[in-house]
Design an enzyme around this catalytic site. Structure first.
Site, mmCIF file in Angstrom:
data_model
loop_
_atom_site.group_PDB
_atom_site.id
_atom_site.type_symbol
_atom_site.label_atom_id
_atom_site.label_comp_id
_atom_site.label_asym_id
_atom_site.label_seq_id
_atom_site.Cartn_x
_atom_site.Cartn_y
_atom_site.Cartn_z
ATOM 1 N N ALA A 138 6.986 -3.781 -9.186
ATOM 2 C CA ALA A 138 5.653 -4.325 -9.714
ATOM 3 C C ALA A 138 4.805 -3.200 -10.506
ATOM 4 O O ALA A 138 5.191 -1.902 -10.090
ATOM 5 C CB ALA A 138 4.874 -4.710 -8.571
ATOM 6 N N THR A 171 1.731 -1.512 -9.721
ATOM 7 C CA THR A 171 0.850 -1.171 -8.488
ATOM 8 C C THR A 171 -0.441 -0.311 -8.620
ATOM 9 O O THR A 171 -0.981 -0.112 -7.692
ATOM 10 C CB THR A 171 1.635 -0.823 -7.329
ATOM 11 O OG1 THR A 171 2.581 0.296 -7.820
ATOM 12 C CG2 THR A 171 2.725 -1.905 -6.957
ATOM 13 N N TYR A 218 -5.164 -6.380 -11.148
ATOM 14 C CA TYR A 218 -3.800 -6.141 -10.387
ATOM 15 C C TYR A 218 -3.737 -7.726 -9.540
ATOM 16 O O TYR A 218 -2.807 -8.002 -9.481
ATOM 17 C CB TYR A 218 -3.916 -5.234 -9.598
ATOM 18 C CG TYR A 218 -2.850 -4.934 -8.229
ATOM 19 C CD1 TYR A 218 -1.483 -4.900 -8.666
ATOM 20 C CD2 TYR A 218 -3.149 -5.294 -6.911
ATOM 21 C CE1 TYR A 218 -0.630 -4.825 -7.840
ATOM 22 C CE2 TYR A 218 -2.207 -5.210 -6.107
ATOM 23 C CZ TYR A 218 -0.740 -5.024 -6.450
ATOM 24 O OH TYR A 218 0.180 -5.033 -5.408
ATOM 25 N N LYS A 267 -0.596 -10.435 -10.074
ATOM 26 C CA LYS A 267 0.140 -10.801 -8.937
ATOM 27 C C LYS A 267 0.284 -12.348 -8.532
ATOM 28 O O LYS A 267 1.123 -12.933 -8.266
ATOM 29 C CB LYS A 267 -0.071 -9.961 -7.756
ATOM 30 C CG LYS A 267 -0.066 -8.488 -8.062
ATOM 31 C CD LYS A 267 1.822 -8.054 -8.197
ATOM 32 C CE LYS A 267 2.582 -8.505 -6.989
ATOM 33 N NZ LYS A 267 3.931 -8.248 -7.204
#
Length: 208
Positions: free
Chosen positions: A60, A62, A125, A129
């Site tokens: 990912a 992050t 973020y 996600k």
């Protein structure tokens, strides 16, 4: 043995997953140098080469703060990449394991969140996600999505290691005191994943 493809093997959770997945099958673990998750075709080629029965996406973008200035890169890795994996899983019948985050919520709830709570991310973020979660669901493949929070472990950078380092250096700690979270060991996430997959196989949901 069941072929398992693990993306993000050099991250905190991915590093631990190599241990917990190995009893379940033949693990092919790739890192960002071996497969650029911002490149959909590279993902497809990697999956085609391995032909996995289980795809585990522990990779990912992050960097929460930096994502605000790199939204397209964050979206490519956090949303487009899992969409590509999910579509491949749907076509092949593979099981996809994907990791999301508590950042899909806005943090305003006074009690613990549950799976059915409405998402409301406040950051790039969190938005990307959530888009990744939605892409996996939209593909209608066999999938497991784990939402994690405050991950820490011996590998990589995390809040716990930062605090321990600063304390060891004798430096004053300046930390917010108005946030509530659930620090989660990467090893625990890995072990739970392995246990869920093992139980799924016993239930004949995964074929060798």
């Amino acid at each position: 043995m069941t072929p398992i493809l693990l993306f993000g093997c050099d991250g905190q959770v991915g590093w631990q997953l190599q241990r917990s997945l190995s009893p379940l099958g033949m693990v092919t673990a790739v890192d960002r140098a071996e497969c650029d998750l911002a490149d959909p075709e590279a993902i497809r080629q990697t999956i085609a080469a391995v032909q996995p029965k289980i795809i585990v996406n522990a990779a990912a973008y992050t960097a929460v703060d930096r994502a605000e200035s790199e939204p397209e890169l964050a979206r490519a890795i956090n949303a487009t990449a899992p969409a590509v994996m999910a579509e491949a899983a749907r076509k092949s019948g593979a099981l996809l394991v994907h990791y999301s985050t508590d950042y899909v919520f806005d943090g305003s709830k006074q009690t613990s969140y549950v799976e059915t709570d409405t998402t409301c991310p406040l950051s790039v973020y969190g938005v990307t996600k959530r888009e990744g979660e939605e892409a996996v669901a939209a593909a209608e493949c066999r999938a497991l999505v784990f939402r994690t929070s405050w991950v820490f472990g011996a590998r990589g950078n995390n809040f716990v290691k930062t605090v321990l380092r600063l304390a060891g250096e004798g430096r004053a700690l300046r930390i917010v005191d108005d946030q509530v979270g659930a620090p989660t060991p990467a090893a625990l996430i890995s072990d739970v994943t392995g246990q869920v997959l093992a139980a799924s196989r016993r239930g004949a949901q995964i074929e060798d």
